[in-house]
Design a protein around this motif. Sequence first.
Motif, PDB file in Angstrom:
ATOM      1  N   ARG A 126       0.858  -1.179   0.000  1.00 12.19           N
ATOM      2  CA  ARG A 126       0.000   0.000   0.000  1.00 12.19           C
ATOM      3  C   ARG A 126       0.896   1.231   0.000  1.00 12.19           C
ATOM      4  O   ARG A 126       1.591   1.512   0.970  1.00 12.19           O
ATOM      5  N   SER A 172      -3.983  12.389  -9.040  1.00  9.16           N
ATOM      6  CA  SER A 172      -4.860  11.505  -9.820  1.00  9.16           C
ATOM      7  C   SER A 172      -5.558  12.218 -10.971  1.00  9.16           C
ATOM      8  O   SER A 172      -6.482  11.675 -11.567  1.00  9.16           O
ATOM      9  N   GLN A 226      -2.048  -3.171 -10.689  1.00  4.80           N
ATOM     10  CA  GLN A 226      -1.760  -2.375  -9.513  1.00  4.80           C
ATOM     11  C   GLN A 226      -0.520  -1.511  -9.690  1.00  4.80           C
ATOM     12  O   GLN A 226      -0.313  -0.572  -8.932  1.00  4.80           O
ATOM     13  N   PRO A 277      -1.550   3.356 -11.357  1.00  5.36           N
ATOM     14  CA  PRO A 277      -2.748   3.929 -10.719  1.00  5.36           C
ATOM     15  C   PRO A 277      -3.819   4.368 -11.706  1.00  5.36           C
ATOM     16  O   PRO A 277      -4.987   4.474 -11.337  1.00  5.36           O
ATOM     17  N   GLU A 291      -5.170   2.766 -13.927  1.00  5.87           N
ATOM     18  CA  GLU A 291      -6.145   1.710 -14.186  1.00  5.87           C
ATOM     19  C   GLU A 291      -7.459   1.986 -13.456  1.00  5.87           C
ATOM     20  O   GLU A 291      -8.534   1.630 -13.934  1.00  5.87           O
ATOM     21  N   ARG A 292      -7.377   2.603 -12.268  1.00  4.99           N
ATOM     22  CA  ARG A 292      -8.592   2.936 -11.526  1.00  4.99           C
ATOM     23  C   ARG A 292      -9.431   3.964 -12.292  1.00  4.99           C
ATOM     24  O   ARG A 292     -10.662   3.879 -12.328  1.00  4.99           O
ATOM     25  N   ALA A 293      -8.748   4.914 -12.922  1.00  2.00           N
ATOM     26  CA  ALA A 293      -9.473   5.919 -13.706  1.00  2.00           C
ATOM     27  C   ALA A 293     -10.174   5.286 -14.901  1.00  2.00           C
ATOM     28  O   ALA A 293     -11.295   5.677 -15.253  1.00  2.00           O
ATOM     29  N   TRP A 294      -9.540   4.302 -15.525  1.00  2.08           N
ATOM     30  CA  TRP A 294     -10.189   3.641 -16.671  1.00  2.08           C
ATOM     31  C   TRP A 294     -11.486   2.953 -16.235  1.00  2.08           C
ATOM     32  O   TRP A 294     -12.470   2.945 -16.974  1.00  2.08           O
ATOM     33  N   GLY A 295     -11.490   2.375 -15.035  1.00  2.00           N
ATOM     34  CA  GLY A 295     -12.714   1.748 -14.553  1.00  2.00           C
ATOM     35  C   GLY A 295     -13.841   2.755 -14.363  1.00  2.00           C
ATOM     36  O   GLY A 295     -15.001   2.481 -14.688  1.00  2.00           O
ATOM     37  N   ASP A 296     -13.505   3.937 -13.842  1.00  2.00           N
ATOM     38  CA  ASP A 296     -14.529   4.975 -13.677  1.00  2.00           C
ATOM     39  C   ASP A 296     -15.035   5.475 -15.026  1.00  2.00           C
ATOM     40  O   ASP A 296     -16.244   5.663 -15.228  1.00  2.00           O
ATOM     41  N   ARG A 322     -14.287  13.557  -3.564  1.00  2.00           N
ATOM     42  CA  ARG A 322     -13.347  12.446  -3.603  1.00  2.00           C
ATOM     43  C   ARG A 322     -12.934  12.065  -2.180  1.00  2.00           C
ATOM     44  O   ARG A 322     -12.699  12.925  -1.330  1.00  2.00           O
TER      45      ARG A 322
END
Length: 663
Positions: free
Chosen positions: A272, A317, A400, A403, A405-410, A464
Amino acid sequence: MSAAKIIYPEQFGHQDAEPTGWFTVVELADLRLPGLPADKRSLQRRAADERWMERRALDGELLSRKRPGRGGPVEFHVALLPVAARQELVRRGFCSDAMAAAEEASETEQLWQWFGAQPDKVKNEAKSRLEAVSAVLLMTETLQVGKNAAVRAVADKNGISPATLWSWIKAVGTADRKDWLPLLAPKRKGGGKVAEIPEELWQLYKSDWLRLSAPPAAASYDVVRRRAKTLGIAVPHIKAFQRRVAREIDPYVVILMRQGATALERHVPSIRRTVDDIDVMEWVNIDGHVFDVEVEHPDTGKPIRPTLVGIQDIRSSKILAWRVGVSESVATVRLVFADLIRDWGIPKDIILDNGRGFAAKWLTGGALTRYRFKIKPEDPQGLLVALGVNIHWATPFHGQSKPIERAWGDLCNYIAKSAELDGAYTGNSPVNKPENRGTRAIDWDEFCALVDREIREHNAREGRTGRDYAGRSFDQVFAEGLARTIVTKPSRQQLRDALLAVERKRGDAQSGEIRLLGNRYWSLECREIAGKYVTVRFDPDDLHTEVHVYNDSGAYLFTAPVLEDHGFKDQAGATVVSKRRSHVRKMARQYAEAADLVDPAEIARIKSGVRAAPEPELPAPAAVRIHPSRQSVAAVAAPEPAPPSARARNRLFAALGKPRLVE
């Protein structure tokens, strides 16, 4: 009956090793120690009854362990054995006095350790029993009620038999009252004897069951059953195999063999990371995302799935630059970098995927850790290397590491599944496709406008959580960090280099022209690079204009325009070439006249007036040796023939008709 044979270390294989104080059940059975059974089965039951696998030393360490090595058996410490057995081991030299004197945790500590590992059902039942026993104690000590009467009253109240309550009172005995709870906990055991599984069947079962195909236990058991039928032996129940798996095979081994290494990694806590130690525009990461949407190709109009390439600031981000392309090509990636350094500046570090688009020489040529394509020392520097950006490669197939990758999910939820694209969404897997998929294809410009709008909304969305966002948007976090950060801006030359692709080419050996992607480029300065390698920068979106030529050290040389092709019947093309050649000839003559060359006749006159060098004398050797020829050697070596006799000469003369000689 004969006396039992006593085994000593030199007979036990310990003569060359230091005593460890650890023994397996088989070894203890062979040693025939006082106070212990002399057979393996009885010792195993003794170890199970006394919970040898759970008992610990005073320092909390387990007194049982797996013997080092693959498939090693379980071994137990000497501290678990009776005093007589320990003394005998010391006498025979199997362990030292210190090992035998090692104290294990007290019985009370072990009892509480056992109780702590029990499920809530056992603990709750122990509490109810403690309440019943405490009620009996209260009636007998405080109210002076007889013990039998108190037991009957409490048993009737709790709906149990007096005999049961008496057994609970007997269980606590004279123990300290603070230790009654674990003493009253139910200690239910299994069904007793462990089923014996033939070793061949056990090896067959676990080998078949521990496969990546992950067959069910019933299928592997069927393989064992067929083999047992062939061998003519009995096979235990399938539950016996499953219990042995749980008892002997580590859960990590099961995950690795049946699910793979990637699944095993998910069972290990991941790192983390915190971003408190970095500033905005210090670390960025880039990645591509293929939309599950059918969009019309900008040139052909055919339905395709477009690709979004974006760069995200890791500290805030925020997505700083992005482009939508037909694929994750080098040209698209290069333009995204150009947008980043033009609008925001040059970052210090960047995390890249090892894809062909990101690891191309245009971007990362010359990087020390670049493991894509063939690396040559003469490769031109890529854009990131030239700008001094530290390159870090993300772990392949490991989301992982990036980072973004999280934006692509949103963005998938807000773009691909938006109402504007209803009917064009294809689903993210073959089993997750909407019923109306493929009913329409979105216009390219319309889709790009939607992507731009949603990414800006993604950056500006407030509320956020996590990190230190505190309800702020990515834009707000980035703006606050940028106000206290020094950002490096590119020069015009660096910005132009970012917008241009780079290749290493060799000029034609005669004309010096540069051939690139099917086109030819030439100018008068190309005569300087004939047969030499140079670095060529060009705009891949417009190959019909010009290219910029640099030497190996990166110094700018000249600009070479494109040479246009002409049709076979095009007279204008021949005229252009003729003028080009005439211009070169005229320029060469002008250069020759400016050089003020000496006339050849003058050169001949000068040569004739120069005094000729005298004829050189031949030097004489110190001595001369005559080399004998092959004939002379033969003549010297051959003996002189003898003269013919008088009789032989007379016969020769008679044959010739001449008078004979007088002998």
